[in-house]
Design an enzyme around this catalytic site. Structure first.
Site, PDB file in Angstrom:
ATOM      1  N   ARG A 147      78.456  54.134  45.732  1.00  0.00           N
ATOM      2  CA  ARG A 147      77.342  53.928  44.542  1.00  0.00           C
ATOM      3  C   ARG A 147      77.455  52.489  44.027  1.00  0.00           C
ATOM      4  O   ARG A 147      76.426  52.255  43.675  1.00  0.00           O
ATOM      5  CB  ARG A 147      77.845  55.176  43.470  1.00  0.00           C
ATOM      6  CG  ARG A 147      77.087  54.719  42.280  1.00  0.00           C
ATOM      7  CD  ARG A 147      77.155  56.158  40.963  1.00  0.00           C
ATOM      8  NE  ARG A 147      78.410  56.474  40.962  1.00  0.00           N
ATOM      9  CZ  ARG A 147      79.598  55.851  40.287  1.00  0.00           C
ATOM     10  NH1 ARG A 147      79.198  54.509  39.813  1.00  0.00           N
ATOM     11  NH2 ARG A 147      80.766  56.391  40.079  1.00  0.00           N
TER      12      ARG A 147
ATOM     13  N   TYR B  98      50.215  53.268  36.011  1.00  0.00           N
ATOM     14  CA  TYR B  98      50.596  54.449  36.529  1.00  0.00           C
ATOM     15  C   TYR B  98      50.886  55.669  35.604  1.00  0.00           C
ATOM     16  O   TYR B  98      51.670  55.261  34.733  1.00  0.00           O
ATOM     17  CB  TYR B  98      51.887  54.151  37.622  1.00  0.00           C
ATOM     18  CG  TYR B  98      52.288  55.325  38.335  1.00  0.00           C
ATOM     19  CD1 TYR B  98      51.638  55.988  39.279  1.00  0.00           C
ATOM     20  CD2 TYR B  98      53.568  55.845  38.012  1.00  0.00           C
ATOM     21  CE1 TYR B  98      52.211  57.081  39.929  1.00  0.00           C
ATOM     22  CE2 TYR B  98      54.232  57.009  38.775  1.00  0.00           C
ATOM     23  CZ  TYR B  98      53.507  57.584  39.855  1.00  0.00           C
ATOM     24  OH  TYR B  98      54.029  58.849  40.508  1.00  0.00           O
TER      25      TYR B  98
ATOM     26  N   ASP C  70      54.823  45.467  37.490  1.00  0.00           N
ATOM     27  CA  ASP C  70      54.697  46.519  38.651  1.00  0.00           C
ATOM     28  C   ASP C  70      53.827  46.083  39.644  1.00  0.00           C
ATOM     29  O   ASP C  70      52.572  46.170  39.430  1.00  0.00           O
ATOM     30  CB  ASP C  70      54.448  47.823  38.029  1.00  0.00           C
ATOM     31  CG  ASP C  70      54.484  48.924  39.353  1.00  0.00           C
ATOM     32  OD1 ASP C  70      54.366  48.775  40.263  1.00  0.00           O
ATOM     33  OD2 ASP C  70      54.482  50.094  38.824  1.00  0.00           O
TER      34      ASP C  70
ATOM     35  N   LYS D 287      55.485  53.490  48.781  1.00  0.00           N
ATOM     36  CA  LYS D 287      54.396  53.163  48.820  1.00  0.00           C
ATOM     37  C   LYS D 287      54.237  52.264  50.127  1.00  0.00           C
ATOM     38  O   LYS D 287      54.884  52.283  51.248  1.00  0.00           O
ATOM     39  CB  LYS D 287      53.387  52.725  47.577  1.00  0.00           C
ATOM     40  CG  LYS D 287      53.807  53.213  46.507  1.00  0.00           C
ATOM     41  CD  LYS D 287      53.137  54.966  46.589  1.00  0.00           C
ATOM     42  CE  LYS D 287      53.677  55.826  45.510  1.00  0.00           C
ATOM     43  NZ  LYS D 287      53.587  55.287  44.088  1.00  0.00           N
TER      44      LYS D 287
END
Ligand SMILES: *Cc1c(COP(=O)(O)O)cnc(C)c1O
Length: 371
Positions: free
Chosen positions: A37, A90, A163, A188
């Site tokens: 992690r 978005y 973004d 994407k």
């Protein structure tokens, strides 16, 4: 686009390290990685690759694009703080800003039409904690002038995040234009094959990298799994080839739609008719493969159009090899903005992610399905 992490065995691709823990060693032998992690070799290789791609010093990868966005916003903006966002964003980001940031954390969120930098400067002051814009925007394909907004952010010493998911690092370099942070949904274009969900943050700011790194690894534990890191790293290697083809196909589709009498407007930064075509030429090195258009007809006719498509698949997401169409008002009504605080999405707006098929097949499919 290559990758230097060869794991001591000269692998040409980075190995997938699934181990959650690494044998402890002390002194000169001490481990670079001890618990996955906190740090994992496959993730470190991808983070370095993505940082280099965006011209940044630090890269961090997260479990999704929304994880990258929420970690950035909620780490940099304290409860009761001030965040300025472009009003075309978005749907998930809008929900995060209105329902979590504003309603739960008491953050003062100002949505502004950031196509005009003057509107950004009108609400930003030295107490603002973060300026957030998306460019090009999902799904209206509006652009923000990154350089102009970076100047405003600099004047007030406010971190500025972009973004850049729709452009990908191949078509836009926000850090070079003065932004402090660039965010991508790697789901994407970066992964590009519709088979991995992830997000990335790239920055040159050491202090921001440290704070976001703490949240990613320790505070929130919001990391991308090794197998997904491998998939994204693999996708990145073909990014230039894919983006060139996406753009070529998108231009063909945009021009076809623009000439069709049942299409009232086409929004693609590569078209001379796009109101910000000049800005696209100035700040983007390509127009990418996303466009949207307004259908001239009834919602029922629009549904029939979707059903008549054969090559295009009606579905959410974007940036993969397969062409997708999404009708925000029909398919994601909860997220499609009605325009109270943010820009309204017309009921007959169709968003198109133009894939890598043959351009003639794409045009023919649209020709057949449109009434
Ligand atoms: C998809 C998308 C996101 C969210 O990414 P996920 O990987 O789905 O969490 C954020 N911003 C933009 C512009 C997107 O298209």
């Amino acid at each position: 686009m290559g990758n230097d992490s060869r794991g001591g065995t000269n692998d040409v691709v980075p190995p997938i390290h699934l181990s959650t823990t690494f044998g402890w060693a002390s002194g000169a032998e001490s481990n670079e990685h001890d618990y996955s992690r906190e740090s994992n070799p496959t993730r470190a290789a991808l983070e370095e690759q993505l940082a280099r791609l965006d011209g940044g010093d630090h890269g961090l990868v997260f479990a999704s694009g929304m994880a990258a966005i929420s970690t950035t916003m909620l780490t940099l903006v304290p409860p009761g703080g001030h965040l300025v966002s472009s009003d075309s964003i978005y749907g998930g980001t809008e929900k995060l800003l209105t329902e979590l940031a504003a309603d739960h954390f008491g953050i003062d969120v100002d949505f502004v039409d950031a196509r005009d930098p003057g509107r950004v400067s009108a609400v930003v002051d030295s107490d603002t904690d973060l300026i957030w814009v998306e460019t090009p925007t999902n799904p209206l394909m509006r652009l923000c002038d990154i350089e102009a907004i970076a100047d405003i952010a600099d004047d007030d010493g406010v971190p500025f995040a972009v973004d850049s998911t729709f452009a990908s690092p191949y078509c836009q370099a926000p850090l070079e234009l003065g932004a402090d942070i660039v965010v991508h949904s790697t789901t994407k274009y970066l992964n590009g094959h519709s088979d991995s969900t992830g997000g990335a943050v790239i920055t040159n700011d050491d202090r921001i990298a440290e704070r976001l790194g703490f949240a990613q690894q320790t505070g929130l534990g919001n990391v991308l799994a090794p197998f997904d890191c491998y998939l994204v790293s693999r996708g990145v290697k073909t990014l230039p080839a894919r983006m060139e083809h996406h753009e070529e196909n998108a231009m063909a589709v945009a021009q076809f739609l623009e000439s069709h009498d049942r299409v009232s407007s086409v929004y693609y930064p590569g078209l001379a008719s796009h109101p910000q075509h000049g800005l696209a030429n100035q700040q983007m090195s390509g127009y990418s493969g996303m466009l949207s258009f307004e259908f001239d007809g009834t919602p029922l006719e629009l549904e029939a159009f979707l059903e008549g498509l054969d090559v295009f698949t009606p579905g959410a997401s974007l940036g993969g090899a397969e062409s997708l169409v999404e009708l925000p008002s029909l398919m994601i009504p909860d997220e499609a903005s009605h325009g109270e605080a943010t820009a309204a999405i017309p009921e007959t707006l169709v968003r198109v992610s133009v894939g890598l098929e043959d351009a003639d097949d794409l045009r023919e499919d649209l020709r057949t399905a449109l009434p």
